[in-house]
Design a protein around this motif. Structure first.
Motif, PDB file in Angstrom:
ATOM      1  N   ALA A   1      24.018  -4.248 -34.283  1.00  0.00           N
ATOM      2  CA  ALA A   1      24.100  -5.412 -35.167  1.00  0.00           C
ATOM      3  C   ALA A   1      23.916  -6.698 -34.387  1.00  0.00           C
ATOM      4  O   ALA A   1      23.192  -7.594 -34.802  1.00  0.00           O
ATOM      5  CB  ALA A   1      25.441  -5.410 -35.894  1.00  0.00           C
ATOM      6  N   THR A   2      24.573  -6.798 -33.233  1.00  0.00           N
ATOM      7  CA  THR A   2      24.489  -8.055 -32.489  1.00  0.00           C
ATOM      8  C   THR A   2      23.123  -8.217 -31.840  1.00  0.00           C
ATOM      9  O   THR A   2      22.683  -9.321 -31.597  1.00  0.00           O
ATOM     10  CB  THR A   2      25.568  -8.115 -31.397  1.00  0.00           C
ATOM     11  N   LEU A   3      22.457  -7.098 -31.580  1.00  0.00           N
ATOM     12  CA  LEU A   3      21.160  -7.148 -30.921  1.00  0.00           C
ATOM     13  C   LEU A   3      20.133  -7.903 -31.752  1.00  0.00           C
ATOM     14  O   LEU A   3      19.314  -8.649 -31.239  1.00  0.00           O
ATOM     15  CB  LEU A   3      20.681  -5.712 -30.696  1.00  0.00           C
ATOM     16  N   ARG A   4      20.169  -7.723 -33.076  1.00  0.00           N
ATOM     17  CA  ARG A   4      19.108  -8.266 -33.918  1.00  0.00           C
ATOM     18  C   ARG A   4      19.443  -9.653 -34.477  1.00  0.00           C
ATOM     19  O   ARG A   4      18.606 -10.277 -35.079  1.00  0.00           O
ATOM     20  CB  ARG A   4      18.851  -7.332 -35.102  1.00  0.00           C
ATOM     21  N   LEU A   5      20.681 -10.050 -34.294  1.00  0.00           N
ATOM     22  CA  LEU A   5      21.074 -11.316 -34.905  1.00  0.00           C
ATOM     23  C   LEU A   5      20.689 -12.484 -34.015  1.00  0.00           C
ATOM     24  O   LEU A   5      20.541 -12.324 -32.808  1.00  0.00           O
ATOM     25  CB  LEU A   5      22.586 -11.336 -35.101  1.00  0.00           C
ATOM     26  N   PRO A   6      20.527 -13.684 -34.624  1.00  0.00           N
ATOM     27  CA  PRO A   6      20.358 -14.868 -33.793  1.00  0.00           C
ATOM     28  C   PRO A   6      21.570 -15.023 -32.867  1.00  0.00           C
ATOM     29  O   PRO A   6      22.669 -14.588 -33.193  1.00  0.00           O
ATOM     30  CB  PRO A   6      20.296 -16.014 -34.790  1.00  0.00           C
ATOM     31  N   GLN A   7      21.330 -15.648 -31.716  1.00  0.00           N
ATOM     32  CA  GLN A   7      22.378 -15.656 -30.715  1.00  0.00           C
ATOM     33  C   GLN A   7      23.696 -16.255 -31.190  1.00  0.00           C
ATOM     34  O   GLN A   7      24.767 -15.744 -30.888  1.00  0.00           O
ATOM     35  CB  GLN A   7      21.895 -16.419 -29.490  1.00  0.00           C
TER      36      GLN A   7
ATOM     37  N   ILE B   1      25.051 -16.422 -34.207  1.00  0.00           N
ATOM     38  CA  ILE B   1      25.802 -15.530 -35.079  1.00  0.00           C
ATOM     39  C   ILE B   1      26.236 -14.294 -34.308  1.00  0.00           C
ATOM     40  O   ILE B   1      27.332 -13.786 -34.467  1.00  0.00           O
ATOM     41  CB  ILE B   1      24.957 -15.109 -36.296  1.00  0.00           C
ATOM     42  N   GLY B   2      25.339 -13.820 -33.410  1.00  0.00           N
ATOM     43  CA  GLY B   2      25.645 -12.626 -32.633  1.00  0.00           C
ATOM     44  C   GLY B   2      26.936 -12.772 -31.857  1.00  0.00           C
ATOM     45  O   GLY B   2      27.774 -11.869 -31.849  1.00  0.00           O
ATOM     46  N   GLY B   3      27.091 -13.920 -31.226  1.00  0.00           N
ATOM     47  CA  GLY B   3      28.317 -14.162 -30.472  1.00  0.00           C
ATOM     48  C   GLY B   3      29.542 -14.062 -31.357  1.00  0.00           C
ATOM     49  O   GLY B   3      30.531 -13.390 -31.039  1.00  0.00           O
ATOM     50  N   ALA B   4      29.439 -14.721 -32.504  1.00  0.00           N
ATOM     51  CA  ALA B   4      30.583 -14.714 -33.424  1.00  0.00           C
ATOM     52  C   ALA B   4      30.882 -13.293 -33.880  1.00  0.00           C
ATOM     53  O   ALA B   4      32.030 -12.860 -33.904  1.00  0.00           O
ATOM     54  CB  ALA B   4      30.277 -15.594 -34.631  1.00  0.00           C
ATOM     55  N   LEU B   5      29.831 -12.567 -34.180  1.00  0.00           N
ATOM     56  CA  LEU B   5      30.029 -11.208 -34.685  1.00  0.00           C
ATOM     57  C   LEU B   5      30.693 -10.325 -33.632  1.00  0.00           C
ATOM     58  O   LEU B   5      31.590  -9.547 -33.941  1.00  0.00           O
ATOM     59  CB  LEU B   5      28.685 -10.595 -35.082  1.00  0.00           C
ATOM     60  N   SER B   6      30.247 -10.506 -32.385  1.00  0.00           N
ATOM     61  CA  SER B   6      30.833  -9.634 -31.378  1.00  0.00           C
ATOM     62  C   SER B   6      32.303  -9.958 -31.189  1.00  0.00           C
ATOM     63  O   SER B   6      33.114  -9.072 -30.926  1.00  0.00           O
ATOM     64  CB  SER B   6      30.069  -9.741 -30.069  1.00  0.00           C
ATOM     65  N   ILE B   7      32.662 -11.235 -31.352  1.00  0.00           N
ATOM     66  CA  ILE B   7      34.087 -11.569 -31.259  1.00  0.00           C
ATOM     67  C   ILE B   7      34.849 -10.888 -32.382  1.00  0.00           C
ATOM     68  O   ILE B   7      35.879 -10.240 -32.180  1.00  0.00           O
ATOM     69  CB  ILE B   7      34.291 -13.108 -31.317  1.00  0.00           C
ATOM     70  N   VAL B   8      34.291 -11.026 -33.595  1.00  0.00           N
ATOM     71  CA  VAL B   8      34.955 -10.399 -34.744  1.00  0.00           C
ATOM     72  C   VAL B   8      35.056  -8.905 -34.514  1.00  0.00           C
ATOM     73  O   VAL B   8      36.118  -8.284 -34.630  1.00  0.00           O
ATOM     74  CB  VAL B   8      34.162 -10.681 -36.040  1.00  0.00           C
ATOM     75  N   GLY B   9      33.914  -8.325 -34.107  1.00  0.00           N
ATOM     76  CA  GLY B   9      33.869  -6.874 -33.957  1.00  0.00           C
ATOM     77  C   GLY B   9      34.832  -6.381 -32.912  1.00  0.00           C
ATOM     78  O   GLY B   9      35.628  -5.485 -33.155  1.00  0.00           O
ATOM     79  N   VAL B  10      34.740  -6.990 -31.738  1.00  0.00           N
ATOM     80  CA  VAL B  10      35.507  -6.436 -30.632  1.00  0.00           C
ATOM     81  C   VAL B  10      36.969  -6.827 -30.724  1.00  0.00           C
ATOM     82  O   VAL B  10      37.866  -5.978 -30.760  1.00  0.00           O
ATOM     83  CB  VAL B  10      34.904  -6.902 -29.299  1.00  0.00           C
TER      84      VAL B  10
END
Lengths: 375, 569, 193
Positions: free
Chosen positions: B387-393, B395-404
């Motif tokens: 998921a984080t690979l394909r997202l703009p950077q 949003i990706g950062g935010a998502l990885s924080i949420v995810g992890v």
């Protein structure tokens, strides 16, 4: 600098070492102590020397016929039908050896770590592994042995080194054993020499060597290192437990692993870890004998490729492995079959060698027709 | 007989076998008009080209008269060719009779030579009479001029395709080292290689692959360093490829690799020019495809996947240490979860008692067995990563924080997973990120799932069985005949200087032996002797004012592998 | 045609071979589902106590005569999962007074039987999870038992592959059960580790 595509002397020695060292190391001190008491190390040494004589004969033959394996040159030497019997015996014996090694390790595993797992499963997993890997060519065969060599030598050296602090020299005295009886000693020596007979695969390795003339050196080092490890294992086990206690232990080497611990408590105990690493040692032995069996069969039937035989003999080996009723019977069979096997792995080559010398048969190095290439 | 020769023989045998009629990938034009040639009739030509390309909006044809006398037409694709260039360098000299030609009368037969030799101000101009060539030139952005009565057309290369700037490769960033990477245009990439290798030994063989895309493929190697047999084999393997399109160099990789079913990559790819050049210098072959910013490097051995270019720039002790860390990371990413499952569910006696009891407490409320837990976490980790690979950077950062952070923490406090499992999964994930080569890390990521399952069945025994099978597979792999684990197996001491530990550059005197390079001297023979001489501490305060000793410039003989101008091949 | 048949044969082979593997996980026993035994104490027990406390697990009551070595009472320390905190956060909350309902880090459980195997089987009846000896650190034998000879005990314990050879075997002057019940306020489960 051209890198050799074929087996080098170091790889040949590695093949010998990793073939010889296998599941046999686990009950080895017991075998030695049972017949030799505190003379167990001496017994092991003598067994090693007998094994070396076997290797010497095989290597002589191999150098004499540098492009053929024993299946082919024995036919040239002894005549087709005489050799036929010998070859069938060799193939059958190695099939049996493979099956028993798989069975033996299966027993070890279900006794000490996977207590509720059926024996059949552990045996078939080992055989399956050997079968899958046997589809490779001879070069890969050598690579595999070469690669696993440290994984085999290192744990056993580690266990030996760690157990030294518990060992007592007095346990090893007298070196010739208490009240040695020549019959027992002789039987023990043969039993231990039988543990070396995986080294017969050397007959298959020499034709694939880049320089068969170096086979003698490689053979010496292979048996020397493997034998040295055997003797040290026996010394360590007897030194730590004493002859009387060793006699009570089915797998003294495994007990040795149980009795040692790594400094710093990285692992609380070593036996499960040792057994896990030991899977590689057993695998290489099994792989060698399995490979030898199908390789010899393919030569015997004049097949071009041995790959198809790999899955084909699996069910037969599995059935063979299931023949012994229990672990006690299995060890009886192993001891007897091993001693009889010496007839096949040492006496038979000796006969072939003698006949070859008498009949002045010699393999042609440039003989392309029967030549076995590295496949 | 070497393995290579053997495989060649084998492939030769296959070729001899009766071939079944393959359905060729379609390309209508070459099928219908493969060898149609131009006639002198202008109108006929125009009609033909129009019939072929006329219904394209961006196709342009312009009639004019050459030197005011010969009716002619110019074709081009307006968006692909450089209009300014066409105007000034083609149309202007053709329409306006140049000064040196005024007053001279030509025959229409001489016209071709006059135009090519005396008129056009353009380097890349040629003539041909085959429609196939003409149309292809057009399709690649060229400009074609057909003159009435002339039986050949003039093709001028006026291609102008937008390209991005050369910047640092995203996938292979370094702290120290060059910052330029390949881009999509083959021409630029080749220029980058030539810029680093100004030697006659650099050979670039090109071919066209892909029936529709007709992608240009360049096989680059250093003649005299690379084994000729290898180049031949690469060309052989490439030349049999028949596919409609080659959009990325990865397409080729799948055709030329030795074992298609192996999870391990047998061909290395890189975006870095310096890496490509370094591999050329070691005696490997680099394959580039137009349209792909990646270069393929063959043959490849496993070692290359945990090495980076900056390993050779930094000091060797540090590099050896870092490589050890990478190897550890590699091992982590492969076996940590399975070891965890094996120890927790089969052999808890292996871990210290205090820890065992603590772990047991941490797991007390968890509803799942450890294997389900681990597989679940691994699966969600894979999803998160994807998921984080394909997202703009951003949003990706935010998502990885949420995810992890959030999900992980919440899962633990919800009693869904045990804290130790989270630690194990984190270690695994970090381990797989620490591998420089993405495709190798991917292989290990994939392989740890079967390992976990084996561990759940047989404990440590199962893990070991799995590892042995993986190792056996690696040992049986070959990349263009080179054993995959060389130089470790089969061992070669000289090449082993560049495996886990990297020896100092001056001690790596030879190129890797596994590549069978005809010229294997990398470092000059006298380097060590000169380096061993006592240092001239020129600026030593005690010596200031002393006479400076004579120093040689440069430390090695100048021809390490370069035969220089005397190209004798 | 030939090819598909071969592929099918291969697939079939894979499935057949996978069947025994799929039924796997015979030995999987999660760590939290094991009762981690930390120490074992062995005492003599009178026949009355044995008869009173022994469930009819391995044999019917009174169907076997008392063995020569006498009846046995086994006391066991079992680690209580969750009472030993993960990490250094809440340390030493266990132990304390050690009274009923306190934050004991270990359970102490008794089992009676004619032989040690008997006693352990009986003890298993009072513990929900299977006993796990992998972390057994100490075996305390009371003087009274030791005097009768420990060959039997030793043999039994050695044959269990879970029990490590490094385990201490000690003889206590008093009752082994009391040693098992000893507490010190600062100990968590470190008593024998």
């Amino acid at each position: 600098m051209e890198y050799p595509r074929q087996i080098t002397a170091i790889q040949a020695a590695a093949i010998l070492i990793s073939t010889i060292i296998g599941v046999g190391v686990l009950p080895l001190p017991l075998f030695a102590v049972r017949d030799g008491n505190s003379g167990a190390p001496l017994l092991t040494l003598l067994g090693g020397i007998i094994a070396y004589i076997g290797i010497w004969i095989i290597t002589k033959l191999g150098i004499r016929f540098p492009r053929q394996s024993i299946i082919l040159y024995s036919e040239a030497v002894l005549g087709k039908w005489t050799a036929w019997i010998g070859n069938v015996l060799i193939i059958g014996f190695f099939a049996f050896l493979t099956a028993l090694a798989a069975r033996e390790f299966g027993e070890v595993v279900i006794t000490s770590v996977l207590k509720r797992t059926p024996l059949e499963v552990t045996v078939i997993v080992m055989l399956l592994m050997a079968s899958l890997s046997s589809r490779n060519d001879m070069t890969t065969f050598a690579y595999i042995h070469h690669f696993y060599l440290p994984l085999i030598v290192f744990p056993i050296v580690l266990i030996l080194a760690l157990s030294l602090k518990n060992a007592q020299f007095i346990n090893l005295l007298p070196v010739w054993g208490n009240e040695p009886s020549p019959t027992d000693m002789w039987r023990g020596v043969l039993t231990i020499a039988a543990l070396f007979q995986g080294s017969f695969v050397y007959t298959m390795v020499i034709p694939a060597m880049r320089r068969p003339d170096r086979a003698m050196v490689a053979g010496f080092w292979g048996v020397f290192i493997a034998g040295g490890l055997y003797v040290s294992t026996v010394i360590a086990a007897v030194g730590v437990f004493g002859p009387a206690e060793t006699n009570n232990l089915l797998w003294p080497t495994l007990e040795l692993a149980k009795a040692t611990s790594l400094p710093g408590n990285i692992l609380e105990r070593l036996d499960a870890a040792f057994l896990a690493v030991w899977v590689t040692a057993v695998f290489t032995t099994l792989f060698s004998t399995y490979y030898f069996t199908i390789h010899a069969m393919s030569r015997f039937f004049r097949l071009r490729d041995h790959k198809l035989l790999a899955p084909f003999i699996l069910p037969f080996l599995f059935a063979l492995a299931m023949v012994p009723q229990n672990v006690v019977q299995m060890y009886d069979i192993i001891a007897i079959a091993g001693r009889l096997g010496l007839l096949i792995t040492i006496v038979y080559p000796l006969i072939v060698l003698l006949v070859a010398v008498i009949r002045k048969k010699r393999g042609d190095a440039g003989n392309g027709k029967d030549a076995e290439n590295a496949s | 007989m070497t393995k290579w020769e053997w495989s060649k023989l084998r492939s030769g045998k296959k070729k001899r076998a009766p071939q079944i009629e393959i359905n060729r990938v379609p390309d209508q034009f070459t099928e219908q008009h493969g060898d149609k040639r131009i006639t002198g009739d202008l109108e006929q030509t125009i009609a033909f080209v129009n019939g072929l390309l006329g219904d394209n909006g961006d196709f342009m044809q312009r009639r004019f008269d050459v030197f005011g006398a010969f009716p002619a037409v110019m074709f081009s694709f307006s968006n692909m060719s450089d209009t300014a260039l066409v105007n000034t360098d083609i149309l202007k000299p053709l329409m306006h009779v140049p000064a040196h030609l005024t007053g001279i009368q030509f025959d229409v037969h001489e016209l071709k030579d006059v135009i090519l030799r005396d008129t056009l101000y353009h380097g890349k101009a040629s003539s041909d009479d085959r429609f196939a060539m003409i149309v292809e030139s057009l399709l690649r952005g060229g400009t074609v001029i057909v003159v009435d009565g002339m039986d050949e057309a003039i093709m001028v290369e006026t291609t102008k395709v937008e390209k991005r700037a050369i910047d640092q490769p995203e996938t292979e960033q370094v702290i120290r080292g060059p910052r330029e990477g390949f881009i999509e245009q083959l021409g630029t990439n080749l220029s980058l290689l030539r810029y680093r290798l100004p030697t006659t030994d650099l050979k670039i063989k090109s071919m066209k692959l892909g029936r529709v895309t007709k992608s240009r493929v360049a096989v680059c190697y250093l003649k005299g360093i690379v084994s000729d047999a290898l180049v031949q084999e690469v060309e052989n393997r490439l030349s049999v490829i028949d596919i409609d399109g080659v959009l990325d160099v990865g397409y080729l990789e799948q055709f030329i690799e030795d074992n298609n079913f192996s999870p391990f990559p047998q061909v290395q790819n890189t975006e870095r020019t310096d890496k490509a050049v370094a591999n050329l210098l070691e005696g490997r072959v680099v394959i580039l495809v137009d349209g792909s910013p990646f270069a393929l490097i063959v043959p490849t051995v496993f070692n290359q996947f945990y090495q980076t270019t900056e390993d050779y720039s930094e000091r060797f002790v540090m590099v050896s240490f870092i490589r050890l860390a990478r190897l550890l990371a590699l091992a982590f990413s492969l076996i940590t979860p399975s070891l965890y499952v094996a120890i927790i569910a089969f052999n808890p006696e292996l871990i210290p008692t205090k820890f065992a009891v603590a772990v047991s407490g941490g797991r007390a409320g968890i509803p799942f067995p450890s294997v389900v837990e681990v597989l679940m976490m691994e699966a969600s980790m894979e999803v998160l990563r994807e998921a984080t690979l394909r997202l703009p950077q951003q949003i990706g950062g935010a998502l990885s924080i949420v995810g992890v952070l959030v999900v992980g923490q919440a899962a633990v406090s919800a009693g869904f997973v045990s804290p130790i499992t989270v630690v194990v999964i984190a270690l695994t994930t970090i381990g797989s990120f620490a591998t420089p080569a993405y495709n190798a890390a991917l292989a290990l990521r994939l392989l740890r799932f079967p390992l976990v399952i084996l561990a759940a069945m047989f404990g440590l025994y199962g893990v070991m069985v799995g590892l042995i099978l993986i190792a056996n597979h690696l040992l049986s792999l070959r990349s263009f005949g080179v054993p995959y684990l060389s130089p470790v197996v089969p061992g070669n001491f000289d090449s082993m200087k560049d495996t886990v530990a990297r020896a100092p550059l001056w001690s790596m005197k030879k190129r890797p032996a596994m590549l069978h390079t005809p010229n294997d001297d990398r470092v000059g023979g006298s380097v060590m002797d000169e380096l061993k001489e006592p240092p001239h501490n020129t600026l030593d305060p005690l010596k200031v004012g002393n006479h400076k000793e004579e120093m040689k410039i440069g430390i090695s003989s100048s021809n390490n592998g370069d035969t220089g101008g005397s190209d004798s091949h | 045609m030939e090819r598909t048949r071969r592929t099918q044969a291969r697939l079939l082979l894979v499935f057949v071979l996978a069947v025994p593997l799929l039924s796997g996980c015979w030995d999987r026993q999660e760590i939290e589902q094991r009762a981690v035994v930390l120490g074992v104490g062995i005492d003599v027990a009178s026949e009355q106590t044995v008869n009173k406390n022994e469930g009819e697990v391995s044999h019917l009551r009174g169907s076997f005569p008392e063995p020569e070595t006498g009846n046995i009472r086994v006391t066991m320390q079992i680690a209580v999962p969750g009472r030993i905190p993960l990490g250094p956060g809440v340390s030493g909350s266990g132990g304390g007074g050690g009274g009923a309902g306190g934050q004991n880090t270990v359970w102490v459980v008794d089992g009676f039987g004619q032989t040690i195997n008997d006693a352990l089987n009986n003890m298993q009846q009072s513990v929900a999870l299977p006993l796990f000896y992998g972390h057994l650190r100490v075996i305390v034998i009371s003087e009274a038992v030791a005097k009768k000879g420990i060959q039997n005990l030793n043999d039994f314990l050695r044959r269990n592959p879970e029990i490590r050879r490094m385990t201490w075997m000690v003889v206590s002057r008093g009752k082994a059960a009391e040693v098992m019940r000893l507490r010190r306020s600062s100990s968590v489960c470190r008593r024998f580790t």
